[in-house]
Design a protein around this motif. Structure first.
Motif, PDB file in Angstrom:
ATOM      1  N   TYR A 127     -31.412-135.859   9.003  1.00 46.95           N
ATOM      2  CA  TYR A 127     -30.500-134.996   8.262  1.00 46.95           C
ATOM      3  C   TYR A 127     -31.238-134.462   7.033  1.00 46.95           C
ATOM      4  CZ  TYR A 127     -26.295-133.537   5.704  1.00 46.95           C
ATOM      5  OH  TYR A 127     -25.349-132.808   5.013  1.00 46.95           O
ATOM      6  N   ASP A 128     -31.267-133.154   6.897  1.00 40.37           N
ATOM      7  CA  ASP A 128     -31.928-132.536   5.746  1.00 40.37           C
ATOM      8  C   ASP A 128     -31.061-132.698   4.505  1.00 40.37           C
ATOM      9  OD1 ASP A 128     -34.095-131.685   7.264  1.00 40.37           O
ATOM     10  OD2 ASP A 128     -33.137-129.782   7.790  1.00 40.37           O
ATOM     11  N   PHE A 129     -31.665-133.271   3.463  1.00 39.71           N
ATOM     12  CA  PHE A 129     -30.910-133.511   2.232  1.00 39.71           C
ATOM     13  C   PHE A 129     -31.908-133.603   1.078  1.00 39.71           C
ATOM     14  CE2 PHE A 129     -28.699-136.239  -0.885  1.00 39.71           C
ATOM     15  CZ  PHE A 129     -27.511-135.528  -1.007  1.00 39.71           C
ATOM     16  N   ASP A 130     -31.618-132.918  -0.011  1.00 42.82           N
ATOM     17  CA  ASP A 130     -32.533-132.816  -1.150  1.00 42.82           C
ATOM     18  C   ASP A 130     -32.535-134.124  -1.938  1.00 42.82           C
ATOM     19  OD1 ASP A 130     -34.186-131.885  -3.090  1.00 42.82           O
ATOM     20  OD2 ASP A 130     -32.821-130.382  -3.904  1.00 42.82           O
ATOM     21  N   ILE A 131     -33.710-134.758  -2.026  1.00 44.54           N
ATOM     22  CA  ILE A 131     -33.878-136.007  -2.767  1.00 44.54           C
ATOM     23  C   ILE A 131     -34.725-135.728  -3.999  1.00 44.54           C
ATOM     24  CG2 ILE A 131     -34.674-138.393  -2.690  1.00 44.54           C
ATOM     25  CD1 ILE A 131     -32.399-137.824  -0.752  1.00 44.54           C
ATOM     26  N   ARG A 132     -34.230-136.127  -5.175  1.00 49.30           N
ATOM     27  CA  ARG A 132     -34.937-135.855  -6.425  1.00 49.30           C
ATOM     28  C   ARG A 132     -35.145-137.143  -7.214  1.00 49.30           C
ATOM     29  NH1 ARG A 132     -31.802-130.363  -8.573  1.00 49.30           N
ATOM     30  NH2 ARG A 132     -32.136-129.140  -6.665  1.00 49.30           N
ATOM     31  N   ALA A 133     -36.159-137.123  -8.055  1.00 52.07           N
ATOM     32  CA  ALA A 133     -36.393-138.230  -8.971  1.00 52.07           C
ATOM     33  C   ALA A 133     -35.389-138.133 -10.120  1.00 52.07           C
ATOM     34  CB  ALA A 133     -37.824-138.190  -9.485  1.00 52.07           C
ATOM     35  N   SER A 134     -35.557-138.992 -11.118  1.00 50.15           N
ATOM     36  CA  SER A 134     -34.667-138.948 -12.277  1.00 50.15           C
ATOM     37  C   SER A 134     -34.728-137.574 -12.936  1.00 50.15           C
ATOM     38  CB  SER A 134     -35.066-140.028 -13.282  1.00 50.15           C
ATOM     39  OG  SER A 134     -34.988-141.308 -12.695  1.00 50.15           O
ATOM     40  N   GLY A 158     -40.840-136.374 -15.507  1.00 52.41           N
ATOM     41  CA  GLY A 158     -40.176-135.744 -14.373  1.00 52.41           C
ATOM     42  C   GLY A 158     -40.460-134.268 -14.231  1.00 52.41           C
ATOM     43  N   LEU A 159     -41.506-133.774 -14.887  1.00 57.36           N
ATOM     44  CA  LEU A 159     -41.817-132.326 -14.866  1.00 57.36           C
ATOM     45  C   LEU A 159     -42.717-132.008 -13.674  1.00 57.36           C
ATOM     46  CD1 LEU A 159     -42.464-131.821 -18.688  1.00 57.36           C
ATOM     47  CD2 LEU A 159     -40.336-131.476 -17.437  1.00 57.36           C
ATOM     48  N   GLU A 184     -45.854-135.471 -16.260  1.00 56.90           N
ATOM     49  CA  GLU A 184     -45.878-135.704 -17.698  1.00 56.90           C
ATOM     50  C   GLU A 184     -46.059-134.428 -18.509  1.00 56.90           C
ATOM     51  OE1 GLU A 184     -48.859-138.637 -18.385  1.00 56.90           O
ATOM     52  OE2 GLU A 184     -47.691-140.265 -17.460  1.00 56.90           O
ATOM     53  N   TYR A 185     -46.451-133.344 -17.881  1.00 56.24           N
ATOM     54  CA  TYR A 185     -46.597-132.097 -18.625  1.00 56.24           C
ATOM     55  C   TYR A 185     -46.635-130.909 -17.672  1.00 56.24           C
ATOM     56  CZ  TYR A 185     -51.542-132.313 -17.253  1.00 56.24           C
ATOM     57  OH  TYR A 185     -52.698-132.381 -16.528  1.00 56.24           O
ATOM     58  N   ALA A 186     -46.435-129.730 -18.240  1.00 59.84           N
ATOM     59  CA  ALA A 186     -46.617-128.462 -17.534  1.00 59.84           C
ATOM     60  C   ALA A 186     -47.259-127.494 -18.517  1.00 59.84           C
ATOM     61  CB  ALA A 186     -45.299-127.911 -17.020  1.00 59.84           C
ATOM     62  N   ILE A 187     -48.122-126.614 -18.007  1.00 58.82           N
ATOM     63  CA  ILE A 187     -48.827-125.644 -18.839  1.00 58.82           C
ATOM     64  C   ILE A 187     -48.399-124.243 -18.426  1.00 58.82           C
ATOM     65  CG2 ILE A 187     -51.073-124.786 -19.589  1.00 58.82           C
ATOM     66  CD1 ILE A 187     -52.257-127.489 -18.780  1.00 58.82           C
ATOM     67  N   VAL A 188     -48.079-123.407 -19.418  1.00 54.84           N
ATOM     68  CA  VAL A 188     -47.627-122.053 -19.130  1.00 54.84           C
ATOM     69  C   VAL A 188     -48.169-121.111 -20.196  1.00 54.84           C
ATOM     70  CG1 VAL A 188     -45.479-122.321 -20.425  1.00 54.84           C
ATOM     71  CG2 VAL A 188     -45.599-120.644 -18.575  1.00 54.84           C
ATOM     72  N   THR A 189     -48.393-119.865 -19.823  1.00 58.63           N
ATOM     73  CA  THR A 189     -48.855-118.849 -20.768  1.00 58.63           C
ATOM     74  C   THR A 189     -47.652-118.171 -21.414  1.00 58.63           C
ATOM     75  OG1 THR A 189     -50.864-118.455 -19.487  1.00 58.63           O
ATOM     76  CG2 THR A 189     -50.193-116.728 -21.022  1.00 58.63           C
ATOM     77  N   GLY A 204     -38.005-127.470 -11.995  1.00 61.80           N
ATOM     78  CA  GLY A 204     -38.957-127.926 -10.992  1.00 61.80           C
ATOM     79  C   GLY A 204     -38.272-128.659  -9.874  1.00 61.80           C
ATOM     80  N   SER A 205     -39.034-129.466  -9.159  1.00 59.74           N
ATOM     81  CA  SER A 205     -38.487-130.150  -7.989  1.00 59.74           C
ATOM     82  C   SER A 205     -37.447-131.201  -8.358  1.00 59.74           C
ATOM     83  CB  SER A 205     -39.627-130.813  -7.199  1.00 59.74           C
ATOM     84  OG  SER A 205     -40.332-131.739  -8.007  1.00 59.74           O
ATOM     85  N   ASN A 206     -37.430-131.658  -9.602  1.00 60.48           N
ATOM     86  CA  ASN A 206     -36.442-132.646 -10.038  1.00 60.48           C
ATOM     87  C   ASN A 206     -35.234-132.016 -10.724  1.00 60.48           C
ATOM     88  OD1 ASN A 206     -37.857-134.889  -9.118  1.00 60.48           O
ATOM     89  ND2 ASN A 206     -39.053-135.027 -11.000  1.00 60.48           N
TER      90      ASN A 206
END
Length: 466
Positions: A127-134, A158-159, A184-189, A204-206
């Motif tokens: 069964y397709d179901f979206d599972i996410r972290a905290s 959780g990033l 732990e981090y994301a980088i963006v311009t 994001g995915s979480n």
């Protein structure tokens, strides 16, 4: 952990349990009965909807699976992880499972990611179901007043797989985002065209998360040495502590995040070094009386009743070579300090001491430092609930209302930093010629919108709750 168990589900189990457990043999028809899933419900006794239909869930949550054919289920795999379930809470039409904290998320193999697999002896169902972290959290931003085209680092937890960053004014970026595998981090311009200040939103995915409302908050600038706010100086001398406008610098310095116009060197060129165990080595101030108006400037954006732990002083700093073992910056709420204090309406910023140890501090480019007013010694006590009003009154009642920063080179102990008398480690000073630059002094809000999976009383969506 509390679990919501529907009474009818328990009754259903009591009716079916004998057949389920008493007839386990090779001819049990339940082993081959097809499995179907109609819906998934989140069980949460702390919610106003304790049995809520959902289309995704997070690790640790308890789910009620509604459908048919659950009698005879021997194994349940979530994202490929063999997930324990208690057969006591299984009937032919419902079963309860709790998502283990060990369940892989981004580490899961592509073919099993976001799936729940029910296995019987004679049949199974995926069964397709979206599972996410905290839920993700944004804890800080490397530079909160950057220039367009520069990169910033958004720190937190959780990033993972951040695919969208929304800047104040609904300026959206969906390309060129780099995410840490550990979240732990994301980088963006930073994009062009930012005219508003406030929170940054990441998705994001979480799920999504907001930063505090301090990004690009130019309304809070009290001194940037380029016309916003006014510098004050008096009694200047060639070898004196006072920094005047001739001591300031404007050459472009830094890598990545560059200097912005004029900035202050806390050791001007005219001073070769600071002597051992000396205080108030240099000082730089705002204009103060009859010029500074924190209440008028700031309270339209930061209400006076805001708790002090939700309001902060921010500044940008550049330290091109390792700073360690000696020296710190004293942030003075007003001009009434002789130097050397670890008390009152001030805070001593010592970036080279971490967890009681000396860790050299150095930056490639300019970064932002955030000091909540609850860290200022006068407002750090827990026996009283201080607000921004207390900060404003402390300034307004002072004879000299200049906000300033000293460079100090005194001896101190770890207990001065922690407030714990048992922290006896000593940090004796030494002569230093360290270069420390600051700019863009400002007062900001640390409050941020609340991002929730579930608006109260509604179906599952993701929205902001102000």
């Amino acid at each position: 952990m509390k679990k919501t168990i529907n009474i009818w589900l328990l009754l259903g189990f009591l009716i079916s349990s004998f057949a389920f457990f008493g007839c386990e043999d090779d001819d049990n028809p339940a082993d081959s009965t097809p499995i179907s899933v109609k819906a998934v419900y989140l069980q949460d006794v702390d919610s106003d909807v304790p049995d809520r239909q959902v289309d995704f869930a997070r690790l640790g949550q308890v789910l009620r699976i509604e459908g048919s054919g659950f009698n005879g289920v021997r194994r349940v795999f979530v994202n490929g992880y063999n997930t324990y379930f208690n057969p006591v809470y299984v009937s032919d039409n419902n079963m309860l499972i709790q998502l283990s904290g060990e369940t892989p998320i981004i580490e899961a193999e592509e073919e099993v990611r976001n799936t729940i697999r029910f296995v019987k002896t004679g049949t199974e169902l995926v069964y397709d179901f979206d599972i996410r972290a905290s839920s993700p959290v944004v804890s800080r931003i490397s530079h909160t007043l950057p220039q367009a085209g520069e990169s910033i680092v958004i720190y937190g937890s959780g990033l993972t797989e951040i695919h969208k960053v929304v800047f104040p004014g609904d300026v959206e970026v969906t390309e060129g985002i780099t995410s840490d595998e550990e979240g732990e981090y994301a980088i963006v311009t930073v994009p062009d065209g930012l005219t508003e200040g406030g929170s940054i939103f990441v998705e994001g995915s979480n799920g999504g998360a907001y930063s505090p409302a301090y990004f690009n908050f130019k309304e809070g600038v009290i001194l940037d040495f380029d016309g916003n706010g006014q510098q004050g100086f008096w009694s200047w001398s060639e070898d004196g502590s006072m920094i005047n406008d001739e001591d300031l610098k404007s050459e472009v310095i830094g890598q990545g995040n560059l200097s912005q116009g004029t900035y202050v060197p806390h050791r001007p060129d005219r001073i070769a070094s600071f002597p051992i165990n000396s205080s108030r080595n240099t000082e730089v101030w705002t204009a103060g009386n009859d010029v500074d108006d924190w209440r008028g400037q700031l309270t339209p954006y930061i209400p006076a009743n805001t708790p002090v732990n939700q309001v902060a002083f921010q500044f940008d700093i550049f330290v091109p070579e390792a700073w360690s073992e000696s020296g710190f910056l004293k942030l003075c709420l007003h001009n009434s300090f002789n130097g050397g204090e670890w008390a009152g309406d001030a805070y001593n910023y010592v970036p080279w001491v971490e967890d009681g140890e000396i860790v050299p501090f150095e930056t490639d480019g300019w970064i932002t430092v955030t000091v909540p007013f609850s860290d200022f010694y006068a407002f750090s006590g827990t026996d009283e609930e201080y607000t921004f009003e207390d900060v404003l009154v402390a300034r307004e009642e002072s004879s000299y209302k200049n906000f300033g920063i000293y460079f100090e080179n005194t001896d101190f102990a770890l207990s001065d930093i922690t407030g714990n008398d048992s922290d006896a480690t000593e940090f004796p000073s030494s002569e230093t010629s360290v270069d420390v630059y600051t700019d863009n002094w400002r007062v900001v809000s640390l409050e941020k919108p609340t991002y929730t999976d579930f608006p109260e009383g509604g179906e599952q969506t993701e929205e902001v709750v102000e």
